[in-house]
Write an enzyme that holds these catalytic residues in place. Sequence first.
Site, short mmCIF file in Angstrom:
data_model
loop_
_atom_site.label_atom_id
_atom_site.label_comp_id
_atom_site.label_asym_id
_atom_site.label_seq_id
_atom_site.Cartn_x
_atom_site.Cartn_y
_atom_site.Cartn_z
N HIS A 25 -4.59 4.11 -0.07
CA HIS A 25 -4.21 3.59 -1.39
C HIS A 25 -4.29 4.72 -2.41
O HIS A 25 -5.14 5.60 -2.32
CB HIS A 25 -5.14 2.45 -1.83
N HIS A 56 -2.75 -6.71 -5.47
CA HIS A 56 -3.60 -6.10 -4.44
C HIS A 56 -4.78 -5.36 -5.06
O HIS A 56 -4.88 -4.13 -4.96
CB HIS A 56 -2.77 -5.15 -3.57
N ASP A 86 0.84 -1.19 0.00
CA ASP A 86 0.00 0.00 0.00
C ASP A 86 0.88 1.25 0.00
O ASP A 86 1.88 1.31 0.70
CB ASP A 86 -0.89 0.03 1.25
#
Length: 596
Positions: free
Chosen positions: A223, A245, A2
């Site tokens: 994010h 992700h 992230d």
Amino acid sequence: GDYSMEEDRHLMAAELPKYHASPDVLIVEATYGVQVHASRAEREARFTGTIERIVTGGGRCLIPVFALGRAQELLLILDEYWREHPHLQSVPIYYASKMASRALRVYQTYANMMNARIRSQMDLGNPFSFTHIRNLKSIDVNNFDDRGPSVVFASPGMLQSGVSRQLFDRWATDPKNGVLIAGYAVEHTLAKEIMSQPKEVVTMEGRRQPLNALVDYVSFSAHVDFVQNRDFITSVNPRNIILVHGAKEEMGRLKGALIMNYAKLPENKRPTIAMPPNEVEVKYIFTRRRSAKVMGKLAEAPSTTATDDMDEYNDADGDIANQSDKKAGYEPRKGDSVRGILVTQQNSSKVVAPEDLSTYTPLRVGSVSSRLHVPFVGKVETLRMFLNEMFRGIQESIDTSTMKDDGEEGSEEGVVTFVMHGGQVKVIAGKTTGVVTVEWDCSSVGDVIADSIVALIMHAQSSSASIRLTSQACVHKSKKPREGGEETDDPEKTTEEHLRALHSALVDQFLSVEATYEAKKGTFEIKIDAALYDGGDDKDGDGDDGALVCTAMVEFEEDSDGIAKITVESEDEKLATNVRACLHNVAAASAPIAID
């Protein structure tokens, strides 16, 4: 992982790498795909405005959050907003999360490592010491006083269980209440489901109830959005991109947008873009060549039999030539693997074995040793019993020069050292009163053994065996029992315990088992329904009503050191095999672990 290119209330934005060379591979998140976040000022205004509208209308506002990360930012925003709006200060704000409260103490301690905004506030006080927010270390939802308006931060953020789910089920039917989703919501979770404003929801008890509360979504996720992600990828300019992700659909949209973004470049300058599913390998072949000399033992021919390319060294009778001829004629082939240490010095690389490192390089091989002192109030005899029950092949030595005289504190046996795993793990007892020292050479195996030994030492102090052993004088097994006294260990009792353990295992496996015990021998008669075994020669067996019978005898001989003779007899070979396997498995499972 992230990352975010936008500075928030307490954390700094991600920085671009300072080196100028383009990376061969960039692994980057694709959480939001092609979505674009609103500006931070707009999101904060919407967040605080929605909460104010709910509480001024007499409602309760639930904010499901994760314990670490976004929760601290949202608390900073809301505490500042309450401070600037006195008419809201009568409305309590609760923070219900055990983990989050522990994380908050870390933030309070290391506030000087936050961004410039937080560091500038440190002169006036710690910004994480909130004025209008109460921390609830524990909360009983059923007894929680929620008669008036309030704001509650509760975990988990996906509303799947826990305090946040309990409060949601309790407040969802009241139209005055509200739920504010402030982070990323995974598909097929309740947090994602209520964002589509369904008329009904299912509670944790399985009841369907109407969803009348206000549901709003304001993203404060950690994010990047599409614009930040695209700009970062373009600035880094990688040769290969791997997207991770993210949901498959969002990841696919991002991949398509990146392909379009690079369409204006010549084909040989466009990066490859992959979005592999979980646990799927991605392989790249790099054309950059790098050579290294293989030196020392690694450069010698393997000491195995000759390969197909060495047939010319066979003599006329077909005998393989001597080993020196094989080594002289051996040549490595393409694809052969070499395992060693790669050392680069002054643009020259070499591969050597660890034992040759000091010969061909200025480097030396080092090792790391660890020592841990574990409190232990038991006796050495207790520790000896537990170690030998768990591990096999333990070497024991006793230094009697340090034995204490009667009446003095200390070990009655002196310093006792238990050595295992080839001398790499040692347990030393008696050197310091009330302490056992564990020493080991750090390695993957040594660390695991040391951890298990520490756990064993802690368990040995509180177990019933420890109490039984320490309630009387400690007698070493090599010494004769004192006159008029009894030995600590009872061999007959130990044998009977083994036999009863075997009986218990047979009952669990075959149900109908009769046991007869005679001294060091146990006889077990197993009866089962013949219909369960269709491979027998005699379906009726020797039992009644078509039962198959198997007799197993386990006998411990004198001075056998715990080794028993097992005899299994039955007219049905399949049943006999199963009973024999069951007994051997129990014996193997109860044996100590062998340590090299």
